[in-house]
Scaffold this motif. Structure first.
Motif, PDB file in Angstrom:
ATOM      1  N   SER A   1       0.808  -1.220   0.000  1.00 17.04           N
ATOM      2  CA  SER A   1       0.000   0.000   0.000  1.00 17.04           C
ATOM      3  C   SER A   1       0.842   1.272   0.000  1.00 17.04           C
ATOM      4  O   SER A   1       1.661   1.487   0.889  1.00 17.04           O
ATOM      5  N   SER A   2       0.596   2.126  -0.980  1.00 19.05           N
ATOM      6  CA  SER A   2       1.364   3.373  -1.087  1.00 19.05           C
ATOM      7  C   SER A   2       0.836   4.432  -0.119  1.00 19.05           C
ATOM      8  O   SER A   2       1.318   5.562  -0.115  1.00 19.05           O
ATOM      9  N   ALA A   3      -0.139   4.062   0.716  1.00 21.04           N
ATOM     10  CA  ALA A   3      -0.644   5.024   1.695  1.00 21.04           C
ATOM     11  C   ALA A   3       0.128   4.950   3.023  1.00 21.04           C
ATOM     12  O   ALA A   3      -0.084   5.772   3.909  1.00 21.04           O
ATOM     13  N   TYR A   4       1.009   3.989   3.177  1.00 23.55           N
ATOM     14  CA  TYR A   4       1.915   3.903   4.345  1.00 23.55           C
ATOM     15  C   TYR A   4       1.186   3.821   5.686  1.00 23.55           C
ATOM     16  O   TYR A   4       1.663   4.354   6.690  1.00 23.55           O
ATOM     17  N   GLU A   5       0.056   3.140   5.729  1.00 21.72           N
ATOM     18  CA  GLU A   5      -0.720   3.076   6.965  1.00 21.72           C
ATOM     19  C   GLU A   5       0.108   2.559   8.146  1.00 21.72           C
ATOM     20  O   GLU A   5       0.548   1.409   8.147  1.00 21.72           O
TER      21      GLU A   5
ATOM     22  N   ASN B   1      -6.082  12.285   1.549  1.00 20.95           N
ATOM     23  CA  ASN B   1      -6.707  12.756   0.309  1.00 20.95           C
ATOM     24  C   ASN B   1      -6.654  11.731  -0.815  1.00 20.95           C
ATOM     25  O   ASN B   1      -7.474  11.746  -1.709  1.00 20.95           O
ATOM     26  N   PHE B   2      -5.635  10.870  -0.760  1.00 22.16           N
ATOM     27  CA  PHE B   2      -5.459   9.906  -1.859  1.00 22.16           C
ATOM     28  C   PHE B   2      -5.979   8.519  -1.509  1.00 22.16           C
ATOM     29  O   PHE B   2      -5.788   7.579  -2.273  1.00 22.16           O
ATOM     30  N   LEU B   3      -6.596   8.378  -0.336  1.00 20.45           N
ATOM     31  CA  LEU B   3      -7.037   7.029   0.049  1.00 20.45           C
ATOM     32  C   LEU B   3      -8.153   6.553  -0.875  1.00 20.45           C
ATOM     33  O   LEU B   3      -9.121   7.270  -1.113  1.00 20.45           O
TER      34      LEU B   3
ATOM     35  N   TYR C   1      -5.783  18.801   3.020  1.00 22.16           N
ATOM     36  CA  TYR C   1      -4.548  19.156   3.722  1.00 22.16           C
ATOM     37  C   TYR C   1      -3.477  18.097   3.453  1.00 22.16           C
ATOM     38  O   TYR C   1      -3.729  16.897   3.585  1.00 22.16           O
ATOM     39  N   ASP C   2      -2.316  18.551   3.045  1.00 24.39           N
ATOM     40  CA  ASP C   2      -1.141  17.694   2.876  1.00 24.39           C
ATOM     41  C   ASP C   2       0.059  18.628   2.977  1.00 24.39           C
ATOM     42  O   ASP C   2       0.801  18.816   2.024  1.00 24.39           O
ATOM     43  N   HIS C   3       0.197  19.235   4.158  1.00 25.00           N
ATOM     44  CA  HIS C   3       1.141  20.339   4.321  1.00 25.00           C
ATOM     45  C   HIS C   3       1.929  20.244   5.616  1.00 25.00           C
ATOM     46  O   HIS C   3       1.435  19.735   6.624  1.00 25.00           O
TER      47      HIS C   3
ATOM     48  N   ASN D   1       6.330   8.567  11.794  1.00 23.64           N
ATOM     49  CA  ASN D   1       5.358   7.484  11.802  1.00 23.64           C
ATOM     50  C   ASN D   1       4.148   7.951  10.999  1.00 23.64           C
ATOM     51  O   ASN D   1       3.707   9.088  11.135  1.00 23.64           O
ATOM     52  N   HIS D   2       3.648   7.050  10.144  1.00 22.29           N
ATOM     53  CA  HIS D   2       2.597   7.430   9.202  1.00 22.29           C
ATOM     54  C   HIS D   2       1.232   6.850   9.597  1.00 22.29           C
ATOM     55  O   HIS D   2       0.488   6.367   8.742  1.00 22.29           O
ATOM     56  N   SER D   3       0.877   6.925  10.880  1.00 21.69           N
ATOM     57  CA  SER D   3      -0.442   6.447  11.302  1.00 21.69           C
ATOM     58  C   SER D   3      -1.534   7.404  10.844  1.00 21.69           C
ATOM     59  O   SER D   3      -1.346   8.623  10.851  1.00 21.69           O
TER      60      SER D   3
ATOM     61  N   ASN E   1       8.862  12.194   3.823  1.00 25.35           N
ATOM     62  CA  ASN E   1       8.367  13.269   2.949  1.00 25.35           C
ATOM     63  C   ASN E   1       9.211  13.377   1.668  1.00 25.35           C
ATOM     64  O   ASN E   1       9.905  12.451   1.318  1.00 25.35           O
ATOM     65  N   ARG E   2       9.130  14.507   1.000  1.00 19.22           N
ATOM     66  CA  ARG E   2       9.629  14.582  -0.383  1.00 19.22           C
ATOM     67  C   ARG E   2      11.013  15.225  -0.515  1.00 19.22           C
ATOM     68  O   ARG E   2      11.344  16.141   0.239  1.00 19.22           O
ATOM     69  N   ILE E   3      11.754  14.742  -1.498  1.00 16.98           N
ATOM     70  CA  ILE E   3      13.009  15.386  -1.901  1.00 16.98           C
ATOM     71  C   ILE E   3      12.854  15.744  -3.369  1.00 16.98           C
ATOM     72  O   ILE E   3      12.635  14.868  -4.220  1.00 16.98           O
TER      73      ILE E   3
ATOM     74  N   CYS F   1      11.483  11.899  -4.757  1.00 15.90           N
ATOM     75  CA  CYS F   1      11.688  10.825  -3.777  1.00 15.90           C
ATOM     76  C   CYS F   1      10.684  11.051  -2.658  1.00 15.90           C
ATOM     77  O   CYS F   1      10.677  12.102  -2.024  1.00 15.90           O
ATOM     78  N   LEU F   2       9.814  10.078  -2.422  1.00 16.23           N
ATOM     79  CA  LEU F   2       8.829  10.178  -1.334  1.00 16.23           C
ATOM     80  C   LEU F   2       9.134   9.103  -0.297  1.00 16.23           C
ATOM     81  O   LEU F   2       9.290   7.921  -0.639  1.00 16.23           O
ATOM     82  N   HIS F   3       9.220   9.540   0.960  1.00 21.47           N
ATOM     83  CA  HIS F   3       9.417   8.622   2.086  1.00 21.47           C
ATOM     84  C   HIS F   3      10.623   7.691   1.889  1.00 21.47           C
ATOM     85  O   HIS F   3      10.543   6.480   2.127  1.00 21.47           O
ATOM     86  N   GLY F   4      11.716   8.304   1.418  1.00 23.00           N
ATOM     87  CA  GLY F   4      12.973   7.556   1.295  1.00 23.00           C
ATOM     88  C   GLY F   4      12.897   6.410   0.303  1.00 23.00           C
ATOM     89  O   GLY F   4      13.739   5.515   0.318  1.00 23.00           O
TER      90      GLY F   4
ATOM     91  N   ILE G   1       5.397  19.333  11.358  1.00 21.56           N
ATOM     92  CA  ILE G   1       4.398  18.257  11.378  1.00 21.56           C
ATOM     93  C   ILE G   1       3.618  18.349  10.068  1.00 21.56           C
ATOM     94  O   ILE G   1       3.253  19.440   9.628  1.00 21.56           O
ATOM     95  N   GLN G   2       3.419  17.189   9.433  1.00 20.31           N
ATOM     96  CA  GLN G   2       2.642  17.136   8.195  1.00 20.31           C
ATOM     97  C   GLN G   2       1.211  16.744   8.556  1.00 20.31           C
ATOM     98  O   GLN G   2       0.985  15.661   9.098  1.00 20.31           O
ATOM     99  N   LEU G   3       0.283  17.640   8.262  1.00 22.57           N
ATOM    100  CA  LEU G   3      -1.130  17.270   8.381  1.00 22.57           C
ATOM    101  C   LEU G   3      -1.554  16.739   7.031  1.00 22.57           C
ATOM    102  O   LEU G   3      -1.485  17.443   6.024  1.00 22.57           O
ATOM    103  N   TYR G   4      -1.934  15.476   6.998  1.00 22.36           N
ATOM    104  CA  TYR G   4      -2.386  14.848   5.753  1.00 22.36           C
ATOM    105  C   TYR G   4      -3.751  14.238   6.026  1.00 22.36           C
ATOM    106  O   TYR G   4      -3.899  13.429   6.946  1.00 22.36           O
ATOM    107  N   THR G   5      -4.747  14.648   5.255  1.00 27.88           N
ATOM    108  CA  THR G   5      -6.122  14.230   5.541  1.00 27.88           C
ATOM    109  C   THR G   5      -6.563  13.017   4.700  1.00 27.88           C
ATOM    110  O   THR G   5      -7.744  12.861   4.410  1.00 27.88           O
TER     111      THR G   5
HETATM  112  C1  GLA Z   1       2.494  11.760   2.979  1.00 27.84           C
HETATM  113  C2  GLA Z   1       2.459  12.653   1.803  1.00 27.84           C
HETATM  114  C3  GLA Z   1       1.196  12.421   1.051  1.00 27.84           C
HETATM  115  C4  GLA Z   1       1.064  10.968   0.657  1.00 27.84           C
HETATM  116  C5  GLA Z   1       1.210  10.077   1.853  1.00 27.84           C
HETATM  117  C6  GLA Z   1       1.267   8.632   1.490  1.00 27.84           C
HETATM  118  O1  GLA Z   1       1.576  12.140   3.909  1.00 27.84           O
HETATM  119  O2  GLA Z   1       2.599  14.004   2.147  1.00 27.84           O
HETATM  120  O3  GLA Z   1       1.175  13.237  -0.073  1.00 27.84           O
HETATM  121  O4  GLA Z   1       2.056  10.652  -0.268  1.00 27.84           O
HETATM  122  O5  GLA Z   1       2.351  10.406   2.574  1.00 27.84           O
HETATM  123  O6  GLA Z   1       0.231   8.232   0.699  1.00 27.84           O
END
Ligand code: GLA
Length: 345
Positions: free
Chosen positions: A66-70, A288-290, A245-247, A175-177, A79-81, A104-107, A282-286
Motif C-alpha cells: 500500500s502506497s498510503a503507508y498506513e 486525500n489519496f485514500l 490538507y497535505d502540508h 510514523n505514518h499512522s 516526505n519529499r526530496i 523521492c517520497l518517504h525515502g 508536522i505534516q497534516l495529511y487528511t
Molecule cells: C504523505 C504525503 C502524502 C502521501 C502520503 C502517502 O503524507 O505528504 O502526499 O504521499 O504520505 O500516501
C-alpha cells in the motif's frame, strides 16, 4: 488486554510477519515487524468502550504494497526530496524517484516495506532495528536505525527513534499512522489544533516553494480548535492542489525540546489525542489519496477516513537552506521522540 506476540500473516515470498501487542492495562498498541508498523491503537472512550483509533487492514497483504503507508515507520528521509537529488559536502546524490519518477517520497519506502529486527519486547514496550546499506536507495552512508514504541503510564504511545550512519547523511524519521478517534466514519467532524503560526506552501507537485507563510487569515490556521472539514473544500489554491490538507506546519518552540504541538478531539466519543514531539515540523495529511477498500474489522477505508500528523523536519530540507537542517555527520546520532497521548473527557 494481554501482551503477546502472534503470527499475523505471510509476505508474498512466504516470510512470516509477527504482530506484537504492548499495553499499560488501559490502552494497547499493536506493532508489526514488517515496516515497524503501528497497526492499531486501542483506546477507551468516556464510557470505557474501546475502539481502534487508527486506519489499516485486517490482513497482511495490503501492508506489503500500500502506497498510503498506513502506520508505517518511515525513513531514512520522510516526505519529499525535490527531483530525488541533493548535495552533501559538494557531492550530488541521486536517490530513488518513487513518486511519478520525479520525486523521492518517504525515502523510496525502504524502511517501510522491509522487515525490522525485534531487539526487545516487554509488556509495555518493543524495540526494533533496521540496517540500511551505504548507497541503498541512493542515500549516503550505512545506517543503523532503532525505533522503540512504549505505552506510557499517561496513556501515550511514545515513539523514540535513533539512527547513526558512517557517512554524512540526511536523517528524517516519522510514523505514518492515520487516526480516527471515533473508530468509525470520517474525520471531517474532528476538531484539530496545531501550534504553528506558519506553514510551508507547496508547488503543484507538493514540493515546498521555500516560503514560510503565516497561517493567519488562511484555511491553514489551526491555532485555535477548528473542525477539520470546515475549510477543507475551500478554493484556497494550496488545498485545491493537494486535494485537502497535505502540508507541513512550522511548529512553535525550540527544535530539540519536547512540547505539545497538536491536539485532536472527536466530539462524539470525546476521545482526545495530544501530540508531543521535539521535531520542528508536522505534516497534516487528511488521507486525500485514500482509495475505497476494506479496512480493519469490517470497516471501510476511503478519502478522509483518517488524518495523519507526521512529525518531521520540513520536507526537502537538503534543498531548502532556510529550513532547519537534518544533515548529520558520520557517527553523529539522530534522536527524536513523538508521543500520541490519549484521553476521554
Ligand atoms: C504523505 C504525503 C502524502 C502521501 C502520503 C502517502 O503524507 O505528504 O502526499 O504521499 O504520505 O500516501
Amino acid at each position: 488486554m494481554e501482551s503477546l506476540k502472534k503470527l499475523f500473516g505471510k509476505t508474498s515470498k512466504g516470510e512470516e510477519v509477527y504482530a506484537y501487542t504492548i499495553t499499560n492495562g488501559k490502552i494497547s498498541a499493536e506493532i508489526l515487524d514488517f515496516g515497524a508498523t503501528l497497526r492499531s491503537i486501542y483506546v477507551p472512550d468516556k464510557n470505557g468502550n474501546v475502539a481502534d483509533v487508527t486506519i489499516g487492514y485486517e490482513d497482511f497483504a495490503p501492508y506489503e504494497t500500500s502506497s498510503a503507508y498506513e502506520g508505517k515507520t518511515v525513513g531514512r528521509y520522510a516526505n519529499r526530496i525535490c527531483g530525488g537529488k541533493f548535495e552533501i559536502n559538494g557531492k550530488e546524490y541521486n536517490v530513488e524517484k518513487n513518486e511519478n519518477n520525479i520525486t523521492c517520497l518517504h525515502g523510496g519506502g525502504e524502511f517501510s516495506f522491509n522487515f525490522w529486527k525485534v531487539e526487545n519486547f516487554s509488556d509495555s514496550s518493543i524495540t526494533l532495528s533496521f540496517e540500511s546499506e551505504d548507497g541503498s536507495f541512493g542515500f549516503p552512508g550505512k545506517m543503523e536505525a532503532r525505533v522503540t514504541f512504549t505505552v506510557t503510564e499517561r496513556n501515550g504511545v511514545e515513539i523514540r527513534y535513533s539512527a547513526v550512519a558512517d557517512k554524512d547523511t540526511i536523517i528524517n524519521f516519522t510514523n505514518h499512522s492515520y487516526f480516527n478517534l471515533a473508530g468509525k466514519g470520517d474525520i471531517l467532524g474532528h476538531l484539530l489544533k496545531i501550534n504553528a503560526n506558519a506553514f510551508t506552501p507547496t508547488d503543484e507537485i507538493n514540493i515546498p516553494t521555500g516560503e514560510i507563510k503565516s497561517v493567519a487569515a488562511t484555511p491553514m490556521d489551526f491555532r485555535e480548535f477548528k473542525v477539520i472539514g470546515k475549510e477543507i473544500n475551500s478554493d484556497y489554491a494550496q488545498l485545491v492542489n493537494a486535494g485537502g490538507y497535505d502540508h507541513n506546519f512550522c511548529l512553535i518552540g525550540e527544535k530539540g525540546q519536547i512540547r505539545a504541538v497538536a491536539e485532536a478531539y472527536d466530539p462524539e466519543s470525546e476521545r482526545r489525542m495530544t501530540v508531543y514531539t521535539d521535531l520542528p515540523g508536522i505534516q497534516l495529511y487528511t488521507g486525500n489519496f485514500l482509495e475505497r477498500c476494506s479496512g480493519k474489522a469490517g470497516r471501510e477505508n476511503y478519502k478522509n477516513c483518517g488524518f495523519c500528523l507526521e512529525t518531521q523536519y520540513y520536507p526537502d530540507t537538503p534543498n531548502q537552506k532556510n529550513f532547519p537542517q537534518c544533515t548529520f555527520k558520520a557517527g553523529e546520532e539522530y534522536n527524536s521522540v513523538t508521543i500520541f497521548e490519549f484521553s476521554a473527557d
